[in-house]
Scaffold this motif. Structure first.
Motif, PDB file in Angstrom:
ATOM      1  N   GLY A  29      35.855  13.557 145.860  1.00 42.65           N
ATOM      2  CA  GLY A  29      36.930  14.454 146.276  1.00 42.65           C
ATOM      3  C   GLY A  29      37.927  14.751 145.170  1.00 42.65           C
ATOM      4  N   VAL A  30      37.626  14.307 143.955  1.00 43.48           N
ATOM      5  CA  VAL A  30      38.511  14.540 142.805  1.00 43.48           C
ATOM      6  C   VAL A  30      38.125  15.853 142.145  1.00 43.48           C
ATOM      7  CG1 VAL A  30      39.171  13.704 140.515  1.00 43.48           C
ATOM      8  CG2 VAL A  30      38.877  12.086 142.392  1.00 43.48           C
ATOM      9  N   ARG A  31      39.110  16.688 141.931  1.00 44.35           N
ATOM     10  CA  ARG A  31      38.867  17.941 141.216  1.00 44.35           C
ATOM     11  C   ARG A  31      38.749  17.609 139.731  1.00 44.35           C
ATOM     12  NH1 ARG A  31      39.839  23.564 142.111  1.00 44.35           N
ATOM     13  NH2 ARG A  31      40.249  24.610 140.134  1.00 44.35           N
ATOM     14  N   ILE A  32      37.638  17.972 139.130  1.00 44.95           N
ATOM     15  CA  ILE A  32      37.399  17.674 137.728  1.00 44.95           C
ATOM     16  C   ILE A  32      37.371  18.993 136.961  1.00 44.95           C
ATOM     17  CG2 ILE A  32      35.845  16.611 136.058  1.00 44.95           C
ATOM     18  CD1 ILE A  32      34.777  14.861 138.371  1.00 44.95           C
ATOM     19  N   GLU A  33      38.351  19.143 136.098  1.00 48.17           N
ATOM     20  CA  GLU A  33      38.481  20.361 135.287  1.00 48.17           C
ATOM     21  C   GLU A  33      37.654  20.226 134.006  1.00 48.17           C
ATOM     22  OE1 GLU A  33      40.056  22.956 136.392  1.00 48.17           O
ATOM     23  OE2 GLU A  33      41.082  22.017 138.073  1.00 48.17           O
ATOM     24  N   GLU A  34      37.364  21.334 133.380  1.00 44.65           N
ATOM     25  CA  GLU A  34      36.603  21.313 132.133  1.00 44.65           C
ATOM     26  C   GLU A  34      37.318  20.489 131.061  1.00 44.65           C
ATOM     27  OE1 GLU A  34      34.373  24.384 129.065  1.00 44.65           O
ATOM     28  OE2 GLU A  34      35.314  25.163 130.874  1.00 44.65           O
ATOM     29  N   ASP A  35      38.640  20.513 131.068  1.00 49.70           N
ATOM     30  CA  ASP A  35      39.415  19.706 130.110  1.00 49.70           C
ATOM     31  C   ASP A  35      39.200  18.208 130.312  1.00 49.70           C
ATOM     32  OD1 ASP A  35      40.438  22.041 129.052  1.00 49.70           O
ATOM     33  OD2 ASP A  35      42.377  21.869 130.047  1.00 49.70           O
ATOM     34  N   ASP A  36      38.729  17.814 131.491  1.00 53.78           N
ATOM     35  CA  ASP A  36      38.485  16.406 131.795  1.00 53.78           C
ATOM     36  C   ASP A  36      37.115  15.922 131.318  1.00 53.78           C
ATOM     37  OD1 ASP A  36      40.948  16.141 133.173  1.00 53.78           O
ATOM     38  OD2 ASP A  36      40.024  16.976 134.989  1.00 53.78           O
ATOM     39  N   TYR A  37      36.220  16.823 130.969  1.00 51.90           N
ATOM     40  CA  TYR A  37      34.853  16.443 130.624  1.00 51.90           C
ATOM     41  C   TYR A  37      34.777  15.371 129.540  1.00 51.90           C
ATOM     42  CZ  TYR A  37      33.123  20.460 133.362  1.00 51.90           C
ATOM     43  OH  TYR A  37      32.833  21.361 134.356  1.00 51.90           O
ATOM     44  N   PRO A  38      35.594  15.426 128.481  1.00 54.44           N
ATOM     45  CA  PRO A  38      35.524  14.358 127.475  1.00 54.44           C
ATOM     46  C   PRO A  38      35.837  12.970 128.046  1.00 54.44           C
ATOM     47  CG  PRO A  38      36.694  16.236 126.570  1.00 54.44           C
ATOM     48  CD  PRO A  38      36.496  16.494 128.051  1.00 54.44           C
ATOM     49  N   ARG A  39      36.562  12.912 129.133  1.00 57.33           N
ATOM     50  CA  ARG A  39      36.891  11.634 129.762  1.00 57.33           C
ATOM     51  C   ARG A  39      35.720  11.084 130.574  1.00 57.33           C
ATOM     52  NH1 ARG A  39      42.479  12.301 132.673  1.00 57.33           N
ATOM     53  NH2 ARG A  39      42.262  10.042 132.814  1.00 57.33           N
ATOM     54  N   LEU A  40      34.654  11.858 130.659  1.00 53.55           N
ATOM     55  CA  LEU A  40      33.462  11.457 131.404  1.00 53.55           C
ATOM     56  C   LEU A  40      32.297  11.148 130.461  1.00 53.55           C
ATOM     57  CD1 LEU A  40      33.654  14.199 134.173  1.00 53.55           C
ATOM     58  CD2 LEU A  40      34.630  11.903 134.227  1.00 53.55           C
ATOM     59  N   ARG A  41      32.603  10.831 129.231  1.00 56.38           N
ATOM     60  CA  ARG A  41      31.583  10.630 128.193  1.00 56.38           C
ATOM     61  C   ARG A  41      30.730   9.386 128.423  1.00 56.38           C
ATOM     62  NH1 ARG A  41      30.754  12.731 123.317  1.00 56.38           N
ATOM     63  NH2 ARG A  41      32.658  13.923 123.446  1.00 56.38           N
ATOM     64  N   THR A  42      31.320   8.327 128.962  1.00 60.56           N
ATOM     65  CA  THR A  42      30.607   7.067 129.199  1.00 60.56           C
ATOM     66  C   THR A  42      30.837   6.614 130.638  1.00 60.56           C
ATOM     67  OG1 THR A  42      32.435   5.599 128.615  1.00 60.56           O
ATOM     68  CG2 THR A  42      31.053   6.376 126.780  1.00 60.56           C
ATOM     69  N   ALA A  59      32.082   3.762 131.450  1.00 56.64           N
ATOM     70  CA  ALA A  59      33.397   3.112 131.443  1.00 56.64           C
ATOM     71  C   ALA A  59      34.529   4.133 131.470  1.00 56.64           C
ATOM     72  CB  ALA A  59      33.533   2.201 130.226  1.00 56.64           C
ATOM     73  N   SER A  60      34.425   5.189 130.654  1.00 55.30           N
ATOM     74  CA  SER A  60      35.509   6.171 130.615  1.00 55.30           C
ATOM     75  C   SER A  60      35.554   7.005 131.900  1.00 55.30           C
ATOM     76  CB  SER A  60      35.401   7.071 129.376  1.00 55.30           C
ATOM     77  OG  SER A  60      34.238   7.880 129.423  1.00 55.30           O
ATOM     78  N   ALA A  61      34.390   7.305 132.467  1.00 57.43           N
ATOM     79  CA  ALA A  61      34.357   8.042 133.733  1.00 57.43           C
ATOM     80  C   ALA A  61      34.946   7.193 134.857  1.00 57.43           C
ATOM     81  CB  ALA A  61      32.933   8.471 134.067  1.00 57.43           C
ATOM     82  N   ALA A  62      34.640   5.904 134.855  1.00 54.94           N
ATOM     83  CA  ALA A  62      35.209   5.001 135.858  1.00 54.94           C
ATOM     84  C   ALA A  62      36.712   4.915 135.702  1.00 54.94           C
ATOM     85  CB  ALA A  62      34.573   3.618 135.751  1.00 54.94           C
ATOM     86  N   ALA A  63      37.194   4.853 134.455  1.00 59.94           N
ATOM     87  CA  ALA A  63      38.640   4.822 134.210  1.00 59.94           C
ATOM     88  C   ALA A  63      39.291   6.113 134.687  1.00 59.94           C
ATOM     89  CB  ALA A  63      38.914   4.590 132.735  1.00 59.94           C
ATOM     90  N   PHE A  64      38.625   7.245 134.478  1.00 61.08           N
ATOM     91  CA  PHE A  64      39.130   8.534 134.957  1.00 61.08           C
ATOM     92  C   PHE A  64      39.280   8.514 136.485  1.00 61.08           C
ATOM     93  CE2 PHE A  64      38.091  12.677 136.796  1.00 61.08           C
ATOM     94  CZ  PHE A  64      39.109  13.466 136.272  1.00 61.08           C
ATOM     95  N   LEU A  65      38.239   8.045 137.162  1.00 62.14           N
ATOM     96  CA  LEU A  65      38.278   7.987 138.629  1.00 62.14           C
ATOM     97  C   LEU A  65      39.359   7.039 139.114  1.00 62.14           C
ATOM     98  CD1 LEU A  65      34.496   7.981 139.552  1.00 62.14           C
ATOM     99  CD2 LEU A  65      36.107   9.906 139.632  1.00 62.14           C
ATOM    100  N   THR A  66      39.489   5.891 138.488  1.00 57.18           N
ATOM    101  CA  THR A  66      40.505   4.921 138.874  1.00 57.18           C
ATOM    102  C   THR A  66      41.897   5.507 138.697  1.00 57.18           C
ATOM    103  OG1 THR A  66      39.037   3.095 138.305  1.00 57.18           O
ATOM    104  CG2 THR A  66      41.364   2.583 138.467  1.00 57.18           C
ATOM    105  N   ALA A  67      42.118   6.214 137.569  1.00 58.88           N
ATOM    106  CA  ALA A  67      43.407   6.846 137.326  1.00 58.88           C
ATOM    107  C   ALA A  67      43.700   7.934 138.357  1.00 58.88           C
ATOM    108  CB  ALA A  67      43.450   7.426 135.914  1.00 58.88           C
ATOM    109  N   ALA A  68      42.638   8.550 138.875  1.00 55.59           N
ATOM    110  CA  ALA A  68      42.796   9.602 139.882  1.00 55.59           C
ATOM    111  C   ALA A  68      42.967   9.030 141.296  1.00 55.59           C
ATOM    112  CB  ALA A  68      41.596  10.542 139.859  1.00 55.59           C
ATOM    113  N   GLY A  69      42.942   7.701 141.402  1.00 60.21           N
ATOM    114  CA  GLY A  69      43.152   7.071 142.698  1.00 60.21           C
ATOM    115  C   GLY A  69      41.892   6.759 143.472  1.00 60.21           C
TER     116      GLY A  69
END
Length: 90
Positions: free
Chosen positions: A63-76, A78-88
C-alpha cells in the motif's frame, strides 16, 4: 545483550515482503542464495520491466506509493526493507 545493529522483527518482516515480491517476478533458486546487500538487478538479472513489475508488486502488497525517485532505495533487499520500514510498513 542484543547488538544495536541486530535486525528487529519489523526489519525481518519488511525483508520477507521484499523477498515475496521478488519471488513473484523472479522465482527460482537464485533468490534463496540472494544476499541482503546484493544489487537486485545484477544478481537476479532483472531488466527494467522486471524491476518495474517488482516495484508495482511491492506497492500493491504494502500500500506504499513508490515514486520513480524512490527506485534507487530499492537496489538491495536490505535497502528496500529499510525503505518500507521508514514508510511505516509492516
Amino acid at each position: 545483550m542484543i547488538p544495536a545493529d541486530a535486525p528487529t522483527a519489523r526489519d525481518e518482516a519488511a525483508r520477507a515482503l521484499v523477498r515475496a515480491g521478488l519471488a513473484r517476478i523472479a522465482p527460482g533458486p537464485d533468490l534463496d542464495a540472494l544476499e541482503d546487500t546484493a544489487d537486485l538487478r545484477d544478481a537476479l538479472e532483472l531488466d527494467s520491466l522486471d524491476f518495474l513489475a517488482f516495484v508495482e508488486q511491492l506497492s500493491r502488497t504494502t500500500g506504499v506509493r513508490i515514486e520513480e525517485d524512490d527506485y534507487p532505495r530499492l537496489r538491495t533487499v536490505a535497502s528496500a526493507a529499510a525503505f518500507l520500514t521508514a514508510a511505516g510498513v509492516p
